[in-house]
Scaffold this active site. Structure first.
Site, PDB file in Angstrom:
ATOM      1  N   LYS A 124      22.000  13.044  74.515  1.00  0.00           N
ATOM      2  CA  LYS A 124      22.137  12.572  75.637  1.00  0.00           C
ATOM      3  C   LYS A 124      23.514  12.008  76.087  1.00  0.00           C
ATOM      4  O   LYS A 124      24.225  12.062  77.105  1.00  0.00           O
ATOM      5  CB  LYS A 124      21.056  11.551  76.077  1.00  0.00           C
ATOM      6  CG  LYS A 124      20.938  10.919  77.482  1.00  0.00           C
ATOM      7  CD  LYS A 124      20.439   9.483  77.455  1.00  0.00           C
ATOM      8  CE  LYS A 124      21.525   8.620  77.352  1.00  0.00           C
ATOM      9  NZ  LYS A 124      20.950   7.251  77.477  1.00  0.00           N
ATOM     10  N   ASP A 142      17.329  11.646  80.172  1.00  0.00           N
ATOM     11  CA  ASP A 142      16.749  10.279  79.328  1.00  0.00           C
ATOM     12  C   ASP A 142      15.422  10.146  79.778  1.00  0.00           C
ATOM     13  O   ASP A 142      14.664  11.178  80.036  1.00  0.00           O
ATOM     14  CB  ASP A 142      17.709   9.252  79.850  1.00  0.00           C
ATOM     15  CG  ASP A 142      17.485   8.969  81.544  1.00  0.00           C
ATOM     16  OD1 ASP A 142      16.726   9.867  82.165  1.00  0.00           O
ATOM     17  OD2 ASP A 142      17.787   7.874  81.918  1.00  0.00           O
TER      18      ASP A 142
END
Length: 225
Positions: A124, A142
């Site tokens: 991420k 996320d």
């Protein structure tokens, strides 16, 4: 959610926020990288307060890899004590800074493999840096986007990688960089974890969530006297 429906859903988010931006404050690829590492299991607002250079935050003391290494783990930790998991993050920030100096001439690499090799940097974080700092078409997933993708039917998946792959298939390539921001902001402020605020969702007409909350809960009256 069908591909056509997904396009309408994303189109409504796009119309509502045509020029989205990350809420993390940064002034270089390096400070963005550090900010994203610090934001894991912490709010962007808390990271911004801890790093604010105008208030003597971390980036006032160190905004380059060399300065961060010179500052050291203890001093980095002193600046970020208000952020969750700050001890480990302080170690990672100094270690990744040293690695940038040793392997990349002090610069932030613009490829995923090199980024993910840095301490404290996962998929991420790498996706955010590639998208925001280097304008690459990436989709960082996320917890907010994972929840939204599954709840709405936009991009269902058992894990973040599955959701990411669905979003990459369903989102037009030219929208990808902005779509990360549309989705994270929507998940953070509208499609919330405890109770989605469907009554103010611009894309509710195209959402497959069965338990939509279409009316805002009544505000409790303040007792008089």
């Amino acid at each position: 959610m069908s591909a056509a429906q997904a396009l309408l859903f994303l189109g409504d988010l796009r119309a509502a926020t045509p020029v989205p931006e990350t809420e993390l404050h940064f002034r270089s690829p390096f400070t963005l990288l550090v900010a994203v590492v610090l934001s894991a299991q912490a709010t962007d607002a808390s990271v911004n307060r801890a790093t604010d250079p105008e208030r003597g935050g971390l980036f006032a003391a160190a905004d380059t890899p060399a300065a961060m290494v010179a500052l050291g783990v203890e001093e980095v930790g002193r600046h970020i004590r208000t952020i969750g998991l700050w001890q480990g993050k302080a170690r990672n920030v100094v270690a990744l800074s040293q690695q940038l100096l040793d392997r990349h001439g002090g610069g932030v690499p613009n490829d995923r493999e090199a980024l993910e090799a840095l301490p404290g940097v996962g998929r991420k974080t790498a996706s955010v840096v590639l998208s925001v700092a280097f304008e690459q078409a990436e989709m960082a997933v996320d917890t907010h986007i994972f929840r939204l993708g599954n709840r709405t039917g936009l991009a269902p998946g058992k894990n973040v990688l599955e959701v990411e792959r669905e979003l990459l298939k369903r989102c037009p390539a030219e929208w990808l960089r902005d779509a990360h921001h549309w989705l994270i902001l929507h998940g953070r402020y509208v499609c919330k974890a405890r109770m989605p605020e469907c009554w103010r969702c611009v894309a509710a007409a195209h959402c497959n969530y069965r338990d939509k909350v279409l009316v805002a809960p009544a505000t409790r009256a303040t007792p008089r006297g």
